[in-house]
Design an enzyme around this catalytic site. Structure first.
Site, PDB file in Angstrom:
ATOM      1  N   ASP A 163       0.837  -1.202   0.000  1.00  0.00           N
ATOM      2  CA  ASP A 163       0.000   0.000   0.000  1.00  0.00           C
ATOM      3  C   ASP A 163       0.867   1.246   0.000  1.00  0.00           C
ATOM      4  O   ASP A 163       1.953   1.234   0.583  1.00  0.00           O
ATOM      5  CB  ASP A 163      -0.753   0.088   1.343  1.00  0.00           C
ATOM      6  CG  ASP A 163      -2.089  -0.607   1.354  1.00  0.00           C
ATOM      7  OD1 ASP A 163      -2.651  -0.817   0.281  1.00  0.00           O
ATOM      8  OD2 ASP A 163      -2.562  -0.910   2.466  1.00  0.00           O
ATOM      9  N   LYS A 214       1.975   4.388   1.807  1.00  0.00           N
ATOM     10  CA  LYS A 214       1.922   4.758   3.231  1.00  0.00           C
ATOM     11  C   LYS A 214       1.643   6.254   3.278  1.00  0.00           C
ATOM     12  O   LYS A 214       2.498   7.074   2.985  1.00  0.00           O
ATOM     13  CB  LYS A 214       3.238   4.427   3.923  1.00  0.00           C
ATOM     14  CG  LYS A 214       3.203   4.729   5.402  1.00  0.00           C
ATOM     15  CD  LYS A 214       4.524   4.386   6.053  1.00  0.00           C
ATOM     16  CE  LYS A 214       4.400   4.475   7.556  1.00  0.00           C
ATOM     17  NZ  LYS A 214       3.877   5.772   8.010  1.00  0.00           N
ATOM     18  N   ARG A 252      -4.131   8.690  11.322  1.00  0.00           N
ATOM     19  CA  ARG A 252      -4.805   7.400  11.277  1.00  0.00           C
ATOM     20  C   ARG A 252      -6.220   7.560  11.833  1.00  0.00           C
ATOM     21  O   ARG A 252      -6.398   8.191  12.868  1.00  0.00           O
ATOM     22  CB  ARG A 252      -4.035   6.392  12.120  1.00  0.00           C
ATOM     23  CG  ARG A 252      -4.522   4.974  11.983  1.00  0.00           C
ATOM     24  CD  ARG A 252      -3.572   4.028  12.690  1.00  0.00           C
ATOM     25  NE  ARG A 252      -3.921   2.639  12.435  1.00  0.00           N
ATOM     26  CZ  ARG A 252      -3.053   1.641  12.514  1.00  0.00           C
ATOM     27  NH1 ARG A 252      -1.805   1.863  12.841  1.00  0.00           N
ATOM     28  NH2 ARG A 252      -3.422   0.392  12.271  1.00  0.00           N
ATOM     29  N   ARG A 305      -5.099   7.280  16.372  1.00  0.00           N
ATOM     30  CA  ARG A 305      -4.084   6.239  16.627  1.00  0.00           C
ATOM     31  C   ARG A 305      -4.015   5.932  18.123  1.00  0.00           C
ATOM     32  O   ARG A 305      -3.791   4.809  18.524  1.00  0.00           O
ATOM     33  CB  ARG A 305      -2.753   6.783  16.096  1.00  0.00           C
ATOM     34  CG  ARG A 305      -1.478   6.223  16.633  1.00  0.00           C
ATOM     35  CD  ARG A 305      -1.057   5.020  15.826  1.00  0.00           C
ATOM     36  NE  ARG A 305       0.294   4.589  16.123  1.00  0.00           N
ATOM     37  CZ  ARG A 305       0.644   3.984  17.259  1.00  0.00           C
ATOM     38  NH1 ARG A 305      -0.244   3.773  18.209  1.00  0.00           N
ATOM     39  NH2 ARG A 305       1.887   3.588  17.432  1.00  0.00           N
ATOM     40  N   GLU A 344      -6.289   6.325   6.492  1.00  0.00           N
ATOM     41  CA  GLU A 344      -5.508   7.514   6.826  1.00  0.00           C
ATOM     42  C   GLU A 344      -6.269   8.733   6.298  1.00  0.00           C
ATOM     43  O   GLU A 344      -6.755   8.732   5.167  1.00  0.00           O
ATOM     44  CB  GLU A 344      -4.129   7.378   6.163  1.00  0.00           C
ATOM     45  CG  GLU A 344      -3.073   8.265   6.711  1.00  0.00           C
ATOM     46  CD  GLU A 344      -2.397   7.780   8.009  1.00  0.00           C
ATOM     47  OE1 GLU A 344      -2.784   6.746   8.569  1.00  0.00           O
ATOM     48  OE2 GLU A 344      -1.491   8.495   8.454  1.00  0.00           O
ATOM     49  N   PHE A 361      -7.527   1.356   4.379  1.00  0.00           N
ATOM     50  CA  PHE A 361      -6.634   0.223   4.152  1.00  0.00           C
ATOM     51  C   PHE A 361      -7.048  -1.044   4.892  1.00  0.00           C
ATOM     52  O   PHE A 361      -6.450  -2.084   4.719  1.00  0.00           O
ATOM     53  CB  PHE A 361      -5.175   0.580   4.442  1.00  0.00           C
ATOM     54  CG  PHE A 361      -4.906   1.190   5.795  1.00  0.00           C
ATOM     55  CD1 PHE A 361      -4.899   0.414   6.930  1.00  0.00           C
ATOM     56  CD2 PHE A 361      -4.644   2.555   5.912  1.00  0.00           C
ATOM     57  CE1 PHE A 361      -4.629   0.971   8.172  1.00  0.00           C
ATOM     58  CE2 PHE A 361      -4.375   3.119   7.153  1.00  0.00           C
ATOM     59  CZ  PHE A 361      -4.370   2.324   8.292  1.00  0.00           C
ATOM     60  N   ARG A 411       2.583  -5.142  17.413  1.00  0.00           N
ATOM     61  CA  ARG A 411       3.493  -4.811  16.326  1.00  0.00           C
ATOM     62  C   ARG A 411       4.094  -6.115  15.842  1.00  0.00           C
ATOM     63  O   ARG A 411       4.647  -6.874  16.636  1.00  0.00           O
ATOM     64  CB  ARG A 411       4.588  -3.885  16.865  1.00  0.00           C
ATOM     65  CG  ARG A 411       5.454  -3.244  15.805  1.00  0.00           C
ATOM     66  CD  ARG A 411       6.509  -2.349  16.422  1.00  0.00           C
ATOM     67  NE  ARG A 411       5.971  -1.199  17.111  1.00  0.00           N
ATOM     68  CZ  ARG A 411       5.472  -0.125  16.511  1.00  0.00           C
ATOM     69  NH1 ARG A 411       5.456  -0.070  15.191  1.00  0.00           N
ATOM     70  NH2 ARG A 411       5.011   0.874  17.212  1.00  0.00           N
ATOM     71  N   LYS A 425       6.891  -1.408   7.469  1.00  0.00           N
ATOM     72  CA  LYS A 425       6.892  -0.076   6.860  1.00  0.00           C
ATOM     73  C   LYS A 425       8.215   0.198   6.167  1.00  0.00           C
ATOM     74  O   LYS A 425       9.278  -0.181   6.654  1.00  0.00           O
ATOM     75  CB  LYS A 425       6.547   0.997   7.882  1.00  0.00           C
ATOM     76  CG  LYS A 425       7.345   1.019   9.143  1.00  0.00           C
ATOM     77  CD  LYS A 425       6.676   1.981  10.133  1.00  0.00           C
ATOM     78  CE  LYS A 425       7.321   1.902  11.498  1.00  0.00           C
ATOM     79  NZ  LYS A 425       6.557   2.568  12.538  1.00  0.00           N
TER      80      LYS A 425
HETATM   81  P1  ATP Z   1       3.695   3.122  14.666  1.00  0.00           P
HETATM   82  O1  ATP Z   1       2.298   3.463  14.327  1.00  0.00           O
HETATM   83  O2  ATP Z   1       4.203   1.979  13.856  1.00  0.00           O
HETATM   84  O3  ATP Z   1       3.964   3.043  16.119  1.00  0.00           O
HETATM   85  P2  ATP Z   1       4.245   5.754  13.985  1.00  0.00           P
HETATM   86  O4  ATP Z   1       3.062   6.192  14.735  1.00  0.00           O
HETATM   87  O5  ATP Z   1       5.491   6.555  14.077  1.00  0.00           O
HETATM   88  O6  ATP Z   1       4.625   4.273  14.269  1.00  0.00           O
HETATM   89  P3  ATP Z   1       4.645   5.266  11.306  1.00  0.00           P
HETATM   90  O7  ATP Z   1       6.012   4.796  11.631  1.00  0.00           O
HETATM   91  O8  ATP Z   1       4.571   6.443  10.456  1.00  0.00           O
HETATM   92  O9  ATP Z   1       3.793   5.633  12.531  1.00  0.00           O
HETATM   93  O10 ATP Z   1       3.835   4.038  10.630  1.00  0.00           O
HETATM   94  C1  ATP Z   1       2.609   3.529  10.959  1.00  0.00           C
HETATM   95  C2  ATP Z   1       1.447   4.418  10.528  1.00  0.00           C
HETATM   96  O11 ATP Z   1       1.327   4.549   9.125  1.00  0.00           O
HETATM   97  C3  ATP Z   1       0.105   3.858  10.896  1.00  0.00           C
HETATM   98  O12 ATP Z   1      -0.194   4.086  12.241  1.00  0.00           O
HETATM   99  C4  ATP Z   1      -0.853   4.569   9.961  1.00  0.00           C
HETATM  100  O13 ATP Z   1      -1.320   5.751  10.565  1.00  0.00           O
HETATM  101  C5  ATP Z   1       0.016   4.988   8.797  1.00  0.00           C
HETATM  102  N1  ATP Z   1      -0.392   4.442   7.498  1.00  0.00           N
HETATM  103  C6  ATP Z   1      -0.441   5.152   6.359  1.00  0.00           C
HETATM  104  N2  ATP Z   1      -0.815   4.426   5.323  1.00  0.00           N
HETATM  105  C7  ATP Z   1      -1.032   3.178   5.788  1.00  0.00           C
HETATM  106  C8  ATP Z   1      -1.453   1.966   5.186  1.00  0.00           C
HETATM  107  N3  ATP Z   1      -1.710   1.888   3.875  1.00  0.00           N
HETATM  108  N4  ATP Z   1      -1.559   0.880   5.979  1.00  0.00           N
HETATM  109  C9  ATP Z   1      -1.314   0.949   7.307  1.00  0.00           C
HETATM  110  N5  ATP Z   1      -0.913   2.075   7.940  1.00  0.00           N
HETATM  111  C10 ATP Z   1      -0.776   3.186   7.194  1.00  0.00           C
END
Ligand code: ATP
Length: 600
Positions: A259, A261, A266, A281, A311, A351, A428, A434
């Protein structure tokens, strides 16, 4: 249930710090707790009246009001209480001391003959505190003080101590969610080995009170069959991080759904009949911040009861293209939500699907969840399925990653399509990985680029040309190589004006000096030069500037924005491909100098 029991346990819990002892004491308390109030007891232990996700008001009583209430309850003056508070430093202890002194005095005076006040019950305390939290408007201050004074009047010294501490937000029983889960497993399951069942239930319904109530009434067997419930947030599934695309594919079992990102907020979106809830989130209720999203979801996602995840992304109101995440911050700062919606519109890129019409989708593999999700989203301009590919090929994955970046995404999410790739709520794991560029650097300088093509707008701007293919000049080859598609920064007047210029410059085929892999709706003779700024320079397979330098593609500008026309420049005076290459290299140097292990 008498509130006395709670106060006594608070007193004991406060004196210990060993997790094991806390757990067994808590399990003990749960055993003594009435089934019908166990949810309330759990919230009180957490120092709350209700879970945060409900978005209900907090008690919000200042210390001055608390002193006033205590004064009314005990007939000790505010000043005297204030003085005691200054020397003791804990209003709860002050309440205890006053009540205890009064109690012994009254015992001595009447030798216990005084009419005892009615014992406080958990129900009464909870109901009155709820009224304190929820009463608003004129006269509410007096109502709150009166209610608190009433409770404090009837309270024993120990009850008064914990009531005051609770209202003051200073409960000192350090009990986290994990300890409560342990204690619930012991109380209702018989031991720690039931902990995974309790935890799974909590992941599906992040409401400890709700879990406790189910356990108390239906036992562990009922909890085993628990499903998500619209209105109660699911703890989000989280991704691991890797930087080697080949490793990513092998980790997820080779075949992956990849996907975009998106870089927004979120949103876990629930529909229960005609009600929509949006959780962040962190599982906060953010429905009020996004009434537009709530409307889009109820309009364009079919079904009566469901939970989807996506998102929320700021988009350009003219073109529907993605805008930087910061715009959501600007939106949140606006006090008038209707103005905010207009100025900073958003789209949702879904997603996942976790629940649909009574069916728990968290236990189904991603392929099934996505298929269902695709089938319930109607075609529209606001709610989309995340852009994705299905691949087991490393080169395709890399290409898609660069495409995602050049279109304003943060990278990609590589997701397992294995038959057991369920939605792992609250954890996780390696089912999602990612792959992102984690640095952010504003472009140090603007560039001047030549307009070589134009695209029709989507949605409301349909018909008008509203995004434009821009190119740098390559003096060695005397050609124009594309760098980005710009859609933002134009005023309405500039856009209207531009339509006329396009009519004069448009052509059926690319100009022979334009090198482009992108095909715009209309080609233009290179003539117009615009000053552009962007977030950063990245590599993209979609653009041709300096394409010979990097295997993955050309250089491109992320989040480009039009600043002004440069009528004083001819197309050959535009920024050259060499200059852009230099800018990219110095940007990389800057990133390498930054202490970060996340650069891709
Ligand atoms: P994490 O949520 O893994 O603790 P983080 O809050 O710093 O870390 P990121 O490292 O940016 O967030 O990566 C996860 C986030 O990416 C998800 O919480 C979600 O909000 C976002 N995201 C964007 N696009 C997608 C997608 N297609 N599928 C899943 N998550 C996505």
């Amino acid at each position: 249930m008498e509130f006395k029991i709670i106060a006594e346990y608070f007193d004991r819990l406060e004196k210990i710090s060993s997790r094991l002892q806390l757990t067994s004491l808590l399990a003990d308390l749960f055993k003594k707790t009435d089934k019908n109030v166990i949810d309330k007891v759990v919230y009180l232990i957490q120092g709350k009246l209700w879970p945060d996700f409900l978005g209900m008001p907090e008690l919000g009583i200042g210390e001055k009001f608390l002193i006033r209430a205590l004064s009314i309850a005990t007939s000790v003056s505010d000043d005297e209480i204030e003085k005691m508070y200054k020397s003791v430093g804990d209003l709860g202890q002050v309440a205890f001391d006053i009540k205890q002194k009064q109690q012994s005095a009254s015992i001595l005076a009447f030798l216990g003959a005084q009419k005892a006040s009615k014992p406080l019950t958990v129900e009464k305390v909870y109901d009155d505190l709820t009224k304190v939290a929820t009463s608003t408007g004129e006269g509410s201050r007096d109502i709150k003080i009166r209610l608190l004074a009433g409770l404090l009047k009837d309270a024993s010294p120990l009850e008064a101590k914990y009531l005051v501490r609770f209202v003051d937000g200073r409960l000192r029983v350090g009990i986290g969610d994990a300890t409560i889960l342990d204690a619930l497993a012991i109380t209702f399951g018989g031991g720690q080995n039931f902990r995974p069942i309790v935890e799974r239930a909590y992941n599906l319904r992040a409401d400890l009170g709700n879990i406790a109530k189910i356990l108390a009434n239906g036992g562990i067997e009922q909890l085993k069959n628990i499903k998500p419930q619209p209105g109660i947030p699911i703890r989000p599934m989280l991704a691991e991080r890797l930087s080697d695309p080949a490793e990513m594919l092998s980790k997820v079992g080779n075949l992956a759904l990849v996907d975009y990102k998106y870089d927004g907020e979120r949103g876990q979106i629930h529909k229960a009949g005609d009600k929509i809830f949006i959780f962040s989130r962190r599982l906060e209720n953010i429905t009020n911040q996004y009434p537009d999203v709530a409307e889009y979801i109820s309009k364009y996602v079919k079904g009566n009861e469901f939970i989807v995840e996506g998102e929320i992304i700021p988009v350009d109101p003219e073109t529907g293209e993605m805008r930087p995440f910061q715009e959501l911050m600007h939106r949140k700062r606006k006090s008038d939500i209707h103005e905010a919606i207009k100025e900073y519109p958003v789209n949702v890129f879904l997603f996942d699907l976790m629940y649909y019409e009574g069916e728990d989708y968290t236990v189904k593999p991603l392929s099934e969840r996505r298929k269902k999700l695709e089938s319930i989203v109607e075609d529209n301009d606001y709610v989309h399925i995340a852009t994705h590919i299905i691949t087991d090929n490393v080169e395709k994955l890399k290409e898609f990653f660069y495409q995602a970046i050049s279109e304003g995404a943060e990278g990609v999410m590589v997701k397992s399509l294995a038959p057991d790739a369920i939605y792992q709520a609250g954890s996780r794991g390696w089912l999602w990985i990612k792959f992102k560029r984690d640095y952010q650097s504003e472009m140090a300088d603007t560039v001047d680029l030549v307009m070589v093509g134009a695209f029709h707008g989507k949605g409301r701007k349909g018909g008008k040309y509203s995004s434009f293919l821009m190119a740098a000049y390559n003096p060695d080859k005397d050609v124009f190589e594309t760098v980005c598609k710009v859609a933002s920064g134009f005023t309405d007047a500039e856009l209207d004006d531009l339509q006329k210029k396009i009519a004069e410059l448009k052509r059926d085929s690319p100009h022979p000096r334009v090198v482009s892999t992108m095909v715009p709706d209309v080609w233009l003779t290179p003539a117009l030069v615009a000053e552009i700024i962007g977030a950063e320079i990245t590599i993209s397979p979609l653009h041709t500037c300096c394409k010979d330098q990097y295997a993955e593609g050309g250089l491109s500008i992320r989040f480009p924005r039009f600043i002004r026309w440069r009528p004083d420049k001819s197309p050959e005076d535009a920024t050259t491909n060499r200059e852009i290459l230099e800018m990219y290299k110095s940007q990389l140097k800057k990133i390498e100098e930054k202490p970060s292990d996340q650069n891709v």
